[in-house]
Design a protein around this motif. Structure first.
Motif, PDB file in Angstrom:
ATOM      1  N   THR A 282       6.690  51.676   5.190  1.00  0.00           N
ATOM      2  CA  THR A 282       7.019  52.921   4.497  1.00  0.00           C
ATOM      3  C   THR A 282       5.795  53.351   3.710  1.00  0.00           C
ATOM      4  O   THR A 282       5.202  52.549   2.988  1.00  0.00           O
ATOM      5  CB  THR A 282       8.216  52.725   3.544  1.00  0.00           C
ATOM      6  OG1 THR A 282       9.346  52.317   4.306  1.00  0.00           O
ATOM      7  CG2 THR A 282       8.542  54.008   2.812  1.00  0.00           C
TER       8      THR A 282
ATOM      9  N   ALA B 177       8.014  58.615   2.803  1.00  0.00           N
ATOM     10  CA  ALA B 177       8.959  58.742   1.694  1.00  0.00           C
ATOM     11  C   ALA B 177       8.359  59.614   0.592  1.00  0.00           C
ATOM     12  O   ALA B 177       7.147  59.719   0.456  1.00  0.00           O
ATOM     13  CB  ALA B 177       9.280  57.359   1.136  1.00  0.00           C
ATOM     14  N   ARG B 178       9.236  60.237  -0.175  1.00  0.00           N
ATOM     15  CA  ARG B 178       8.828  60.988  -1.366  1.00  0.00           C
ATOM     16  C   ARG B 178       9.604  60.410  -2.540  1.00  0.00           C
ATOM     17  O   ARG B 178      10.825  60.339  -2.493  1.00  0.00           O
ATOM     18  CB  ARG B 178       9.131  62.476  -1.223  1.00  0.00           C
ATOM     19  CG  ARG B 178       8.683  63.271  -2.442  1.00  0.00           C
ATOM     20  CD  ARG B 178       9.025  64.744  -2.375  1.00  0.00           C
ATOM     21  NE  ARG B 178       8.387  65.377  -1.233  1.00  0.00           N
ATOM     22  CZ  ARG B 178       9.002  66.256  -0.452  1.00  0.00           C
ATOM     23  NH1 ARG B 178      10.249  66.596  -0.667  1.00  0.00           N
ATOM     24  NH2 ARG B 178       8.373  66.795   0.566  1.00  0.00           N
ATOM     25  N   ALA B 179       8.896  59.984  -3.554  1.00  0.00           N
ATOM     26  CA  ALA B 179       9.491  59.370  -4.740  1.00  0.00           C
ATOM     27  C   ALA B 179      10.377  58.188  -4.353  1.00  0.00           C
ATOM     28  O   ALA B 179      11.450  57.984  -4.905  1.00  0.00           O
ATOM     29  CB  ALA B 179      10.278  60.405  -5.535  1.00  0.00           C
ATOM     30  N   GLY B 180       9.938  57.436  -3.335  1.00  0.00           N
ATOM     31  CA  GLY B 180      10.669  56.250  -2.909  1.00  0.00           C
ATOM     32  C   GLY B 180      11.857  56.525  -2.001  1.00  0.00           C
ATOM     33  O   GLY B 180      12.494  55.607  -1.513  1.00  0.00           O
ATOM     34  N   LYS B 181      12.155  57.806  -1.747  1.00  0.00           N
ATOM     35  CA  LYS B 181      13.292  58.156  -0.887  1.00  0.00           C
ATOM     36  C   LYS B 181      12.787  58.433   0.532  1.00  0.00           C
ATOM     37  O   LYS B 181      11.991  59.356   0.740  1.00  0.00           O
ATOM     38  CB  LYS B 181      13.997  59.393  -1.430  1.00  0.00           C
ATOM     39  CG  LYS B 181      15.175  59.814  -0.590  1.00  0.00           C
ATOM     40  CD  LYS B 181      15.817  61.078  -1.127  1.00  0.00           C
ATOM     41  CE  LYS B 181      16.920  61.523  -0.186  1.00  0.00           C
ATOM     42  NZ  LYS B 181      17.435  62.844  -0.552  1.00  0.00           N
ATOM     43  N   PRO B 182      13.230  57.653   1.535  1.00  0.00           N
ATOM     44  CA  PRO B 182      12.785  57.873   2.918  1.00  0.00           C
ATOM     45  C   PRO B 182      13.172  59.277   3.402  1.00  0.00           C
ATOM     46  O   PRO B 182      14.304  59.717   3.205  1.00  0.00           O
ATOM     47  CB  PRO B 182      13.542  56.812   3.713  1.00  0.00           C
ATOM     48  CG  PRO B 182      13.950  55.792   2.706  1.00  0.00           C
ATOM     49  CD  PRO B 182      14.143  56.528   1.424  1.00  0.00           C
ATOM     50  N   LEU B 183      12.211  59.975   4.001  1.00  0.00           N
ATOM     51  CA  LEU B 183      12.452  61.332   4.493  1.00  0.00           C
ATOM     52  C   LEU B 183      12.425  61.437   6.011  1.00  0.00           C
ATOM     53  O   LEU B 183      13.309  62.049   6.602  1.00  0.00           O
ATOM     54  CB  LEU B 183      11.411  62.300   3.911  1.00  0.00           C
ATOM     55  CG  LEU B 183      11.369  62.428   2.395  1.00  0.00           C
ATOM     56  CD1 LEU B 183      10.202  63.309   1.981  1.00  0.00           C
ATOM     57  CD2 LEU B 183      12.678  63.003   1.888  1.00  0.00           C
TER      58      LEU B 183
ATOM     59  N   ASN C 217       4.074  56.567   1.173  1.00  0.00           N
ATOM     60  CA  ASN C 217       4.435  57.734   0.385  1.00  0.00           C
ATOM     61  C   ASN C 217       3.738  58.974   0.943  1.00  0.00           C
ATOM     62  O   ASN C 217       2.842  58.878   1.786  1.00  0.00           O
ATOM     63  CB  ASN C 217       4.132  57.514  -1.105  1.00  0.00           C
ATOM     64  CG  ASN C 217       2.648  57.341  -1.372  1.00  0.00           C
ATOM     65  OD1 ASN C 217       1.811  57.985  -0.750  1.00  0.00           O
ATOM     66  ND2 ASN C 217       2.314  56.466  -2.305  1.00  0.00           N
TER      67      ASN C 217
END
Length: 87
Positions: free
Chosen positions: A3, A29-35, A5
């Motif tokens: 993953t 991911a953005r801010a730890g959230k997988p996109l 960023n």
């Protein structure tokens, strides 16, 4: 699966895409959230893609499949004692 960023993805996009082509998909991911998940369109190394319907014509389903065991099931709901048949 790796993953990365958003900033790292922007900075190393060419390297990351080449790794995906070589069979190492990754997640952005953005801010730890997988996109998104980045994978190669055509997997190298002869990896076969699984597809729906791959066993078409190799399996047969009996015509009474949806009624199989209906008497036993009905008896269970009605509280009758049932002796199951061997298949």
């Amino acid at each position: 699966m790796r993953t990365v960023n958003m900033h790292e993805a922007k900075t190393h996009l060419s390297r990351l895409v080449q790794a995906a082509v070589d069979g190492e998909p990754f997640v952005i991911a953005r801010a730890g959230k997988p996109l998104v998940k980045v994978t190669s369109i055509e997997a190298r190394g002869g990896a076969e893609v699984r597809r729906t319907g791959f066993m078409a014509g190799e399996i047969s389903v009996p015509d009474d499949f949806d009624r199989m065991g209906s008497a036993e099931i009905e008896a269970m709901f009605e509280g009758d004692e049932v002796t199951l048949r061997d298949a």
